[in-house]
Design an enzyme around this catalytic site. Sequence first.
Site, mmCIF file in Angstrom:
data_model
loop_
_atom_site.group_PDB
_atom_site.id
_atom_site.type_symbol
_atom_site.label_atom_id
_atom_site.label_comp_id
_atom_site.label_asym_id
_atom_site.label_seq_id
_atom_site.Cartn_x
_atom_site.Cartn_y
_atom_site.Cartn_z
ATOM 1 N N HIS A 53 0.849 -1.197 0.000
ATOM 2 C CA HIS A 53 0.000 0.000 0.000
ATOM 3 C C HIS A 53 0.878 1.238 0.000
ATOM 4 O O HIS A 53 2.090 1.141 0.158
ATOM 5 C CB HIS A 53 -1.000 -0.009 1.156
ATOM 6 N N HIS A 55 1.373 3.889 1.941
ATOM 7 C CA HIS A 55 1.913 4.634 3.089
ATOM 8 C C HIS A 55 3.440 4.678 3.054
ATOM 9 O O HIS A 55 4.098 3.691 2.715
ATOM 10 C CB HIS A 55 1.417 4.027 4.410
ATOM 11 N N ASP A 57 5.778 4.580 5.198
ATOM 12 C CA ASP A 57 6.606 3.619 5.938
ATOM 13 C C ASP A 57 6.684 2.257 5.226
ATOM 14 O O ASP A 57 7.304 1.326 5.731
ATOM 15 C CB ASP A 57 6.121 3.466 7.391
ATOM 16 N N HIS A 58 6.065 2.160 4.029
ATOM 17 C CA HIS A 58 6.170 0.936 3.227
ATOM 18 C C HIS A 58 6.820 1.176 1.871
ATOM 19 O O HIS A 58 7.305 0.240 1.247
ATOM 20 C CB HIS A 58 4.785 0.297 3.059
ATOM 21 N N HIS A 112 -7.488 -1.191 5.662
ATOM 22 C CA HIS A 112 -6.485 -0.216 6.132
ATOM 23 C C HIS A 112 -6.423 0.945 5.131
ATOM 24 O O HIS A 112 -6.508 2.114 5.509
ATOM 25 C CB HIS A 112 -5.144 -0.928 6.256
ATOM 26 N N ASP A 133 -0.178 -3.780 6.105
ATOM 27 C CA ASP A 133 -0.836 -3.327 7.336
ATOM 28 C C ASP A 133 -2.298 -3.761 7.393
ATOM 29 O O ASP A 133 -3.085 -3.238 8.178
ATOM 30 C CB ASP A 133 -0.780 -1.791 7.444
ATOM 31 N N HIS A 171 4.459 -4.862 10.293
ATOM 32 C CA HIS A 171 5.002 -4.270 11.530
ATOM 33 C C HIS A 171 5.179 -5.332 12.614
ATOM 34 O O HIS A 171 4.419 -6.295 12.672
ATOM 35 C CB HIS A 171 4.050 -3.193 12.096
HETATM 36 FE FE FE Z 1 2.706 0.753 8.174
HETATM 37 ZN ZN ZN Z 2 -0.004 1.630 6.460
#
Ligand code: FE
Ligand code: ZN
Length: 257
Positions: A53, A55, A57-58, A112, A133, A171
């Site tokens: 996805h 975001h 942090d990915h 998510h 996530d 995570h």
């Molecule tokens: Fe994340």
């Molecule tokens: Zn995420």
Amino acid sequence: MFTVEPIACLRDNYAYWLTCGRTGVTAVVDPSEVDPVLASAKGREPALVLCTHHHLDHVGGVPGLTAKFPRMKVIASSYDNGRIDGQTDSVSDGDRFSVGDVTVEVMLVPGHTLGAIAFVARAGERTAVFTGDTMFLAGCGRLFEGTPADMHRSLQRIVSLPADTQIYCGHEYTADNLRFAAMLEPSNEAIARAVARTSDLRARGLPTVPHSVAEEREINPFVRPQSADLRKNLGLGLGSSDVDVIGAAREAKNSFR
Ligand code: FE
Ligand code: ZN
């Protein structure tokens, strides 16, 4: 045959190396950042990046990896087209591609985010799924874009994979998720066993991934809406729908400390 190696990124993110055992062709899943990926490469050059996805942090490491490996394909959800810097290929539910001998199938799992996808990797008898996530070990992601109904459907698709499917999530939240799960189902012995194993692994600095689908079916409150204990502790009765239970559990988790 394939291997999956977690790459610890940022505070508690996991990227992964997915490597075909015969050909050595390799993909990186969800590169949050560049340095930990390069530091763990051991000479491997990723042919593909798989993004669950949009975001940051990915996908934060995508532009840096593309600069280093210009021929690399960056595969992400068609829904996320324009939301991911460096995306080269858009995929939809049911699409397939290969990483050497490994077949990877795309599963659309909104909740998510609306474009969230899971990657199901298969070779020989082995199946692994990268859930980003959407599904964590013993938990699920926050509902930023989707509804409880979306999340319920997505999680049920994931746990409909073969029982020995290995789940690799985005995570390291397992210990916290299990505290929440144990509060909702205090007499669930599979949760108690998972708590013990998780604290042992974390004390040794090791990742808790993967769990099998069979194990998640026993411990993850978000795939167990039929559990009487879970319903009771969420203040819901047998008349509530599974989606109501998932929604209430997600709400309770949002404020759980
Ligand atoms: Fe994340
Ligand atoms: Zn995420």
